[in-house]
Design an enzyme around this catalytic site. Sequence first.
Site, PDB file in Angstrom:
ATOM      1  N   ASP A   1       0.843  -1.199   0.000  1.00 54.58           N
ATOM      2  CA  ASP A   1       0.000   0.000   0.000  1.00 54.58           C
ATOM      3  C   ASP A   1       0.877   1.248   0.000  1.00 54.58           C
ATOM      4  O   ASP A   1       1.918   1.312   0.654  1.00 54.58           O
ATOM      5  CB  ASP A   1      -0.917  -0.006   1.235  1.00 54.58           C
ATOM      6  CG  ASP A   1      -2.070   0.977   1.109  1.00 54.58           C
ATOM      7  OD1 ASP A   1      -3.212   0.535   0.936  1.00 54.58           O
ATOM      8  OD2 ASP A   1      -1.809   2.199   1.176  1.00 54.58           O
TER       9      ASP A   1
ATOM     10  N   ASN B   1     -13.014  -3.072   2.718  1.00 54.07           N
ATOM     11  CA  ASN B   1     -13.940  -1.954   2.889  1.00 54.07           C
ATOM     12  C   ASN B   1     -14.890  -1.937   1.691  1.00 54.07           C
ATOM     13  O   ASN B   1     -14.439  -1.920   0.541  1.00 54.07           O
ATOM     14  CB  ASN B   1     -13.170  -0.637   2.959  1.00 54.07           C
ATOM     15  CG  ASN B   1     -12.266  -0.563   4.193  1.00 54.07           C
ATOM     16  OD1 ASN B   1     -12.610  -1.086   5.244  1.00 54.07           O
ATOM     17  ND2 ASN B   1     -11.113   0.073   4.049  1.00 54.07           N
TER      18      ASN B   1
ATOM     19  N   HIS C   1     -10.526  -4.573  -3.476  1.00 48.76           N
ATOM     20  CA  HIS C   1      -9.201  -4.927  -2.962  1.00 48.76           C
ATOM     21  C   HIS C   1      -9.313  -5.452  -1.542  1.00 48.76           C
ATOM     22  O   HIS C   1     -10.190  -5.048  -0.782  1.00 48.76           O
ATOM     23  CB  HIS C   1      -8.256  -3.725  -3.021  1.00 48.76           C
ATOM     24  CG  HIS C   1      -8.832  -2.484  -2.416  1.00 48.76           C
ATOM     25  ND1 HIS C   1      -9.707  -1.670  -3.095  1.00 48.76           N
ATOM     26  CD2 HIS C   1      -8.683  -1.935  -1.193  1.00 48.76           C
ATOM     27  CE1 HIS C   1     -10.057  -0.654  -2.319  1.00 48.76           C
ATOM     28  NE2 HIS C   1      -9.458  -0.800  -1.156  1.00 48.76           N
TER      29      HIS C   1
ATOM     30  N   GLN D   1     -14.263   2.727   1.920  1.00 52.60           N
ATOM     31  CA  GLN D   1     -13.717   2.425   0.582  1.00 52.60           C
ATOM     32  C   GLN D   1     -13.460   3.720  -0.177  1.00 52.60           C
ATOM     33  O   GLN D   1     -14.342   4.574  -0.298  1.00 52.60           O
ATOM     34  CB  GLN D   1     -14.691   1.541  -0.216  1.00 52.60           C
ATOM     35  CG  GLN D   1     -14.083   1.075  -1.536  1.00 52.60           C
ATOM     36  CD  GLN D   1     -14.975   0.116  -2.317  1.00 52.60           C
ATOM     37  OE1 GLN D   1     -16.121  -0.144  -1.947  1.00 52.60           O
ATOM     38  NE2 GLN D   1     -14.442  -0.406  -3.410  1.00 52.60           N
TER      39      GLN D   1
ATOM     40  N   HIS E   1      -7.273  -5.675   1.923  1.00 50.07           N
ATOM     41  CA  HIS E   1      -6.131  -5.180   2.694  1.00 50.07           C
ATOM     42  C   HIS E   1      -5.531  -6.321   3.513  1.00 50.07           C
ATOM     43  O   HIS E   1      -6.267  -7.109   4.112  1.00 50.07           O
ATOM     44  CB  HIS E   1      -6.574  -4.105   3.694  1.00 50.07           C
ATOM     45  CG  HIS E   1      -7.063  -2.827   3.092  1.00 50.07           C
ATOM     46  ND1 HIS E   1      -6.257  -1.724   2.944  1.00 50.07           N
ATOM     47  CD2 HIS E   1      -8.283  -2.463   2.622  1.00 50.07           C
ATOM     48  CE1 HIS E   1      -6.962  -0.728   2.417  1.00 50.07           C
ATOM     49  NE2 HIS E   1      -8.200  -1.147   2.201  1.00 50.07           N
TER      50      HIS E   1
END
Length: 113
Positions: A32, A86, A99, A93, A101
């Site tokens: 990230d 999210n 995606h 989000q 995490h």
Amino acid sequence: MPSKDCIFCKIANKEFNTEFVVETEDYVSFKDLSPQAPVHALVIPKQHFASLNEMKDAELMGKLLQGARETAEKLGVGDNYRVVINTGEKAGQSVFHMHVHVLGGRAMHWPPG
Ligand code: 5GP
Ligand code: ZN
């Protein structure tokens, strides 16, 4: 709805030379940009889905979890990590390409904020 403006589609298409932690034919994972823990990576399907709610393929959904596990292992936090998805703006989000995490490397609090 693959979007030509979608940043994660571009990452999956290797337009930014992003270093992948894991790559398969279905998904990639990468670190990230703004890590919220010592280890913070994202697992994304190569195919564009705006959120978890647009995904219907249970097999692919399972593969993303395998990708999260493998990503955690590769980044050295395979015994203690958190997986977060999210879904929707109010849930946090901000990028509308689904995606997962993967967070680790520190103690986690519960419930999440
Ligand atoms: P969300 O808030 O949608 O659950 O998570 C989006 C995540 O994507 C955030 O943690 C943010 O830091 C990360 N992110 C946004 N743009 C980029 C980018 O261009 N590269 C990388 N590696 N991460 C990004
Ligand atoms: Zn996309």
